[in-house]
Write a protein that holds these residues in place. Structure first.
Motif, PDB file in Angstrom:
ATOM      1  N   GLY A 108       0.820  -1.203   0.000  1.00 43.38           N
ATOM      2  CA  GLY A 108       0.000   0.000   0.000  1.00 43.38           C
ATOM      3  C   GLY A 108       0.853   1.251   0.000  1.00 43.38           C
ATOM      4  O   GLY A 108       2.077   1.205  -0.027  1.00 43.38           O
ATOM      5  N   VAL A 109       0.171   2.387   0.033  1.00 43.85           N
ATOM      6  CA  VAL A 109       0.842   3.684  -0.026  1.00 43.85           C
ATOM      7  C   VAL A 109       0.590   4.432   1.278  1.00 43.85           C
ATOM      8  O   VAL A 109      -0.475   4.302   1.888  1.00 43.85           O
ATOM      9  CB  VAL A 109       0.339   4.503  -1.242  1.00 43.85           C
ATOM     10  CG1 VAL A 109      -1.134   4.848  -1.113  1.00 43.85           C
ATOM     11  CG2 VAL A 109       1.154   5.753  -1.455  1.00 43.85           C
ATOM     12  N   ASP A 110       1.577   5.186   1.732  1.00 42.13           N
ATOM     13  CA  ASP A 110       1.472   5.965   2.971  1.00 42.13           C
ATOM     14  C   ASP A 110       1.548   7.468   2.711  1.00 42.13           C
ATOM     15  O   ASP A 110       1.070   8.263   3.515  1.00 42.13           O
ATOM     16  CB  ASP A 110       2.601   5.576   3.926  1.00 42.13           C
ATOM     17  CG  ASP A 110       2.621   4.083   4.214  1.00 42.13           C
ATOM     18  OD1 ASP A 110       1.686   3.591   4.875  1.00 42.13           O
ATOM     19  OD2 ASP A 110       3.559   3.393   3.768  1.00 42.13           O
ATOM     20  N   ILE A 111       2.183   7.839   1.615  1.00 36.38           N
ATOM     21  CA  ILE A 111       2.328   9.242   1.223  1.00 36.38           C
ATOM     22  C   ILE A 111       1.904   9.360  -0.239  1.00 36.38           C
ATOM     23  O   ILE A 111       2.267   8.522  -1.068  1.00 36.38           O
ATOM     24  CB  ILE A 111       3.790   9.724   1.344  1.00 36.38           C
ATOM     25  CG1 ILE A 111       4.295   9.638   2.781  1.00 36.38           C
ATOM     26  CG2 ILE A 111       3.951  11.141   0.813  1.00 36.38           C
ATOM     27  CD1 ILE A 111       5.808   9.857   2.895  1.00 36.38           C
ATOM     28  N   LEU A 112       1.156  10.405  -0.564  1.00 36.34           N
ATOM     29  CA  LEU A 112       0.813  10.704  -1.955  1.00 36.34           C
ATOM     30  C   LEU A 112       1.221  12.140  -2.251  1.00 36.34           C
ATOM     31  O   LEU A 112       0.798  13.064  -1.554  1.00 36.34           O
ATOM     32  CB  LEU A 112      -0.687  10.532  -2.196  1.00 36.34           C
ATOM     33  CG  LEU A 112      -1.205  11.055  -3.538  1.00 36.34           C
ATOM     34  CD1 LEU A 112      -0.593  10.285  -4.718  1.00 36.34           C
ATOM     35  CD2 LEU A 112      -2.740  10.977  -3.593  1.00 36.34           C
ATOM     36  N   ILE A 113       2.042  12.317  -3.282  1.00 42.35           N
ATOM     37  CA  ILE A 113       2.421  13.657  -3.748  1.00 42.35           C
ATOM     38  C   ILE A 113       1.740  13.879  -5.093  1.00 42.35           C
ATOM     39  O   ILE A 113       2.151  13.339  -6.118  1.00 42.35           O
ATOM     40  CB  ILE A 113       3.952  13.798  -3.898  1.00 42.35           C
ATOM     41  CG1 ILE A 113       4.685  13.300  -2.646  1.00 42.35           C
ATOM     42  CG2 ILE A 113       4.298  15.258  -4.206  1.00 42.35           C
ATOM     43  CD1 ILE A 113       4.387  14.066  -1.385  1.00 42.35           C
ATOM     44  N   ASN A 114       0.676  14.669  -5.087  1.00 46.99           N
ATOM     45  CA  ASN A 114      -0.064  14.974  -6.318  1.00 46.99           C
ATOM     46  C   ASN A 114       0.617  16.150  -7.021  1.00 46.99           C
ATOM     47  O   ASN A 114       0.291  17.318  -6.786  1.00 46.99           O
ATOM     48  CB  ASN A 114      -1.512  15.333  -5.985  1.00 46.99           C
ATOM     49  CG  ASN A 114      -2.392  14.111  -5.820  1.00 46.99           C
ATOM     50  OD1 ASN A 114      -2.348  13.183  -6.630  1.00 46.99           O
ATOM     51  ND2 ASN A 114      -3.198  14.102  -4.768  1.00 46.99           N
TER      52      ASN A 114
END
Length: 261
Positions: A96-102
């Protein structure tokens, strides 16, 4: 930043500019980075070059942690099926993902009375819908795993605070929307009694491939404008990610000294 070591971040628009800089900076802090862009074949080279550029400018900060891994994946943020495929891959491969940089964005310097509809549609699809789909999928993934300390970072713009000129009005409109989505997500987290965080980082002029692709801003006068470097924006991203659990940096505006916009 120590608490993020060994965890997973998704960075969009990572084949150049801000995205490439953020990718190497997170990787240097031990974060495993899934870097996506339409030009996946350019990602590793761009991330390496961003790091070299920062070193050449004396802006590279050594860390003592073991670097995270970099995974370059192809993804067109204007296509929902591409985004969903990336999140499936992250779930199956990394959990899974813990950080998202859009970070990914599309822009044009054609005015409201002359730009073709497809230019507007691409900006809306990437800057608003693509960002929102990524956010939804990231948050749902975190919630399904019981992750309650994740962090979403939207890369906005100073033109999301003020319309600079008529030719950039539609792009400005998408960045105003990013700010509205930032506050909307904050309220969503409050309603869910979640400890997740949302931040918006809004830079002024950044000397990247993005602005170089806009003919209006390649004039001799514009090239003399003060500008930020990609790692300046990356430093702000690291700052908001590095705050204590009870602190949320909701919005940051970064301008080069002497900015004329």
């Amino acid at each position: 930043m120590e608490r993020w070591s060994g965890r997973v971040a998704l960075v969009t628009g990572a084949s150049a500019g801000i995205g490439a800089a953020v990718a190497y900076q997170l990787q240097d802090h031990g974060v495993h980075v899934v870097a996506v862009a339409r030009r996946a074949e350019k990602i590793e080279e761009a991330v390496t070059q961003a790091k070299k550029d920062a070193k050449n400018r004396g802006r590279y900060h050594e860390t003592k942690v073991k670097p995270g891994k970099l995974y370059a994946k192809k993804c067109d943020l204007a296509k929902e099926e591409d985004i969903l495929a990336v999140f499936r891959w992250i779930k199956e491969t990394l959990g899974g993902v813990d950080i998202l940089i859009n970070n990914a964005a599309s822009g044009t310097d054609l005015g409201l009375t002359e730009a073709p509809t497809e230019n507007w549609k691409l900006m809306l699809d990437v800057n608003i819908l693509g960002l929102s789909i990524c956010t939804r999928e990231a948050v749902q993934n975190m919630r399904s795993r019981g992750v309650d300390d994740g962090h979403i970072v939207h890369i906005g713009s100073v033109v999301g605070h003020k319309v600079i000129d008529a030719d950039g009005a539609m792009y400005s409109a998408t960045k105003y929307a990013v700010r509205a989505l930032t506050e909307g997500l904050r309220k969503d987290f409050v309603e869910h009694k979640s400890n997740m965080k949302i931040s918006c980082v809004s830079p002024g002029v950044v000397r990247t491939e993005f602005i170089n692709n806009l003919p209006k801003y390649r004039t001799e006068d514009c090239l003399k404008w003060p500008g930020l470097h990609s790692e300046d924006v990356g430093d702000a991203v690291l700052y908001v990610l590095g705050t204590p659990p009870h602190v949320q940096i909701h919005e940051v505006i970064i301008k080069p000294v002497g900015e004329v916009l």
